[in-house]
Design an enzyme around this catalytic site. Structure first.
Site, short mmCIF file in Angstrom:
data_model
loop_
_atom_site.label_atom_id
_atom_site.label_comp_id
_atom_site.label_asym_id
_atom_site.label_seq_id
_atom_site.Cartn_x
_atom_site.Cartn_y
_atom_site.Cartn_z
N GLU A 113 0.84 -1.20 0.00
CA GLU A 113 0.00 0.00 0.00
C GLU A 113 0.88 1.26 0.00
OE1 GLU A 113 -4.11 -0.72 2.19
OE2 GLU A 113 -2.45 -1.35 3.48
N GLU A 133 -3.97 -10.04 3.81
CA GLU A 133 -4.96 -9.65 4.81
C GLU A 133 -6.12 -10.64 4.91
OE1 GLU A 133 -2.78 -5.87 3.97
OE2 GLU A 133 -3.41 -7.63 2.85
#
Length: 257
Positions: A113, A133
């Site tokens: 990210e 995740e």
């Protein structure tokens, strides 16, 4: 400029600032202290810096969010934490100067990210791009659902998160996670070469490229074309444009001061 922080080392080499994530024992997992250090730097970039290079110490760019800080947070705390990440990542994406990521080892979760907010991404071929995740029962919170999805498409990001699939640096360059795939040990060297080239550009044009293109991409075609014309009008009537055109006609490199 030189700074040796507990989690972020900052060194200036000419017009290039080198930021090195420095939590090697945690594979440079991004904790609150790292985000705060990035926040402080990007809010006050030295005026003589024209490009930023970001790398990680100890063989990894970043393994992602430091989950040890997240276990006992309540929903509103997680929300606030995520929104703070969004704010800091936006400081990176809409920085005053271009940001080049030199990626090796793990580039996972929050680390990816972070990389997605950078303007130029160099990955060693052995890099491991991963969004794990989904395997950990959590959703992304650092901007990945927007920035990474724009790079590789929502469909590909969905598959990455559902399966925890790992892509190499070579795969990442093909998909759009990286702009360059380089041999082992060459990411930082290549990043500095690119940063040196970018630093010779007009600072004004660098800002137009970073700021305008990202925002035009969110506009309707008609609004985007109008914004493009405005950027062209502003950029082509200033001293940098005059110097660039003069240098072209005189067959020399421009000097943007």
């Amino acid at each position: 400029m030189g700074m040796d922080d507990a989690v972020l080392k900052i060194e200036q080499k000419g017009a290039i600032a080198h930021l090195m994530l420095d939590r090697p024992a945690k594979r440079n997992a991004l904790n609150d202290a790292v985000i705060a250090a990035l926040d402080a730097f990007f809010l006050n970039i030295p005026t003589d810096v024209r490009v930023v290079v970001i790398s990680g110490a100890g063989g990894h760019f970043s393994s992602g969010l430091d989950l040890s800080e997240q276990v006992h947070r309540q929903p509103l705390e997680v929300m606030a934490h995520s929104r703070n990440w969004h704010r800091v990542m936006e400081l990176v994406q809409f920085s005053r100067v271009p940001v080049v990521a030199a990626m090796n080892g793990a580039v996972m979760g929050g680390g990816l990210e972070f990389a997605a907010a950078c303007h130029v991404r160099v990955a060693e071929e052995s890099v491991k791009f991963r969004m794990p995740e989904g395997l950990r029962g959590i959703f992304v919170g650092g901007g990945g659902s927007v920035r990474i999805a724009k790079l590789i498409g929502a469909d590909r990001l969905t598959e990455m998160m559902l399966t925890g699939r790992t892509y190499s640096g070579t795969d990442g360059e093909r998909l759009g996670l990286a702009h360059y795939a380089v041999p082992e040990g060459k990411a930082l060297e290549t990043a500095f070469e690119l940063a040196g080239r970018i630093a010779e550009n007009s600072p004004t044009i660098n800002q137009f490229i970073m700021q305008a293109i990202a925002r035009i991409g969110t506009m309707s075609p008609e609004a985007g074309l109008y914004a493009e014309s405005l950027a062209a009008a502003l950029s082509q009537t200033g001293p940098d444009a005059e110097e660039g055109l003069k240098a072209f006609l005189e067959k020399r490199k421009p000097n943007f001061g």
